[in-house]
Enzyme design. Structure first.
Site, short mmCIF file in Angstrom:
data_model
loop_
_atom_site.label_atom_id
_atom_site.label_comp_id
_atom_site.label_asym_id
_atom_site.label_seq_id
_atom_site.Cartn_x
_atom_site.Cartn_y
_atom_site.Cartn_z
N HIS A 92 3.37 -2.67 -18.00
CA HIS A 92 4.75 -2.21 -17.86
C HIS A 92 5.00 -1.13 -18.90
O HIS A 92 4.46 -1.20 -20.02
CB HIS A 92 5.75 -3.34 -18.07
CG HIS A 92 5.69 -4.41 -17.04
ND1 HIS A 92 5.69 -4.15 -15.69
CD2 HIS A 92 5.63 -5.77 -17.16
CE1 HIS A 92 5.64 -5.29 -15.02
NE2 HIS A 92 5.58 -6.29 -15.88
N ALA A 160 3.33 -3.40 -8.05
CA ALA A 160 2.78 -4.73 -8.28
C ALA A 160 3.85 -5.78 -8.03
O ALA A 160 5.05 -5.52 -8.17
CB ALA A 160 2.26 -4.85 -9.72
N GLY A 162 4.59 -9.94 -8.97
CA GLY A 162 4.22 -11.17 -9.67
C GLY A 162 5.43 -12.07 -9.76
O GLY A 162 6.51 -11.61 -10.18
N ILE A 174 9.04 -7.34 -9.08
CA ILE A 174 8.21 -6.20 -8.69
C ILE A 174 8.21 -5.15 -9.79
O ILE A 174 9.11 -5.10 -10.64
CB ILE A 174 8.71 -5.57 -7.37
CG1 ILE A 174 10.07 -4.90 -7.58
CG2 ILE A 174 8.78 -6.62 -6.26
CD1 ILE A 174 10.55 -4.07 -6.40
N CYS A 191 -4.38 -6.21 -12.25
CA CYS A 191 -4.28 -7.26 -11.23
C CYS A 191 -5.64 -7.79 -10.80
O CYS A 191 -5.79 -8.32 -9.70
CB CYS A 191 -3.49 -6.75 -10.02
SG CYS A 191 -1.82 -6.21 -10.42
#
Length: 250
Positions: A92, A160, A162, A174, A191
């Site tokens: 991130h 992504a 999770g 997301i 990932c």
């Protein structure tokens, strides 16, 4: 790992009230964001607070999901946080739109796979509004774009997913790459996907110039047909003040 998603239809039952929709300014520390999610998810489960979608950015950092393996951390270029969500390592940072989604699946339908499919569809519709074709893959969570310019069979991940579910309330969500520094991914196996033909990309990398405000507007327009109406509130969630103070106090 969530499998067999192709037989699920995207879209959830609407909640009992509009979803609180908040957009944060600045870079939110990761531990503070976790504290906000935990606090809100608890009261959503109790039925005493509204569901929440929180749009934000983080400073550069890596997060390790419950399936992360030590060898997937190539170089700890940035702080590494244990996330508690499913999945492996991800990144991130600034220029990436993170959307944390706290919805009550007990009221909307207790189907986690359908929730994941709906998150994917949310991203795909958002990208379509920004002239990007995003696709899901049965063997890889997230949203992918084909990259014939890089070679035959090449694909890059642009978003992504999770999640964690606690008392049937969702946490995490997301992360959509808008205009982030893609070199920051070099410290991890993103990932857990190590095959050279799969990389990472962003809207800017694809030549799609969009401001964060434009991305946020596209996210909101795509969200409502899938999840129900939202109620736009100004600023970050009120829980953030207490969470930030708690993190600062150590």
């Amino acid at each position: 790992m969530v499998n067999a998603r192709s037989d699920r239809v995207a879209g959830l039952e609407p909640g009992p009230a509009p979803v609180e929709w908040r957009r944060g300014d600045g870079l939110v520390p990761y531990q503070a964001a976790l504290a906000v999610m935990e606090a809100r998810a608890g009261v959503v489960a109790d039925g005493t607070a509204s569901e929440l979608v929180w749009l934000l950015e983080h400073p550069p950092l890596y997060t390790a999901g419950t399936s992360a393996k030590p060898e997937q951390l190539i170089e700890a270029r940035f702080p590494v946080h244990v996330a508690g969500r499913g999945g492996e390592f991800t990144y991130h940072g600034p220029g990436q739109r993170v959307a944390y989604v706290m919805l009550d699946l007990k009221r909307r339908g207790p189907d986690v796979r359908r929730f994941v499919v709906t998150l994917e569809e949310w991203i795909i519709r958002t990208l379509a509004a920004l002239d990007v074709i995003g696709e899901r893959r049965e063997d890889r969570i997230g949203v992918w774009v084909r990259r014939p310019d890089k070679g035959n069979g090449r694909e890059d991940k642009i978003a992504a997913i999770g999640i964690r579910v606690k008392r049937w309330v969702t946490l995490h969500g997301i992360a959509l790459n808008v205009d982030c520094d893609l070199s920051h991914y070099s410290g991890i196996v993103p990932c857990g996907v190590a095959e050279p033909r799969y990389g990472v990309t962003s809207l800017a990398d694809l030549g799609r110039k969009a401001s964060m405000a434009e991305v946020d507007a596209a996210l909101r327009r795509a969200f409502e047909p899938l999840f129900g109406k939202v109620l736009i509130e100004a600023g970050a969630p009120p829980e953030l003040t207490a969470a930030a103070a708690q993190v600062s106090a150590g």
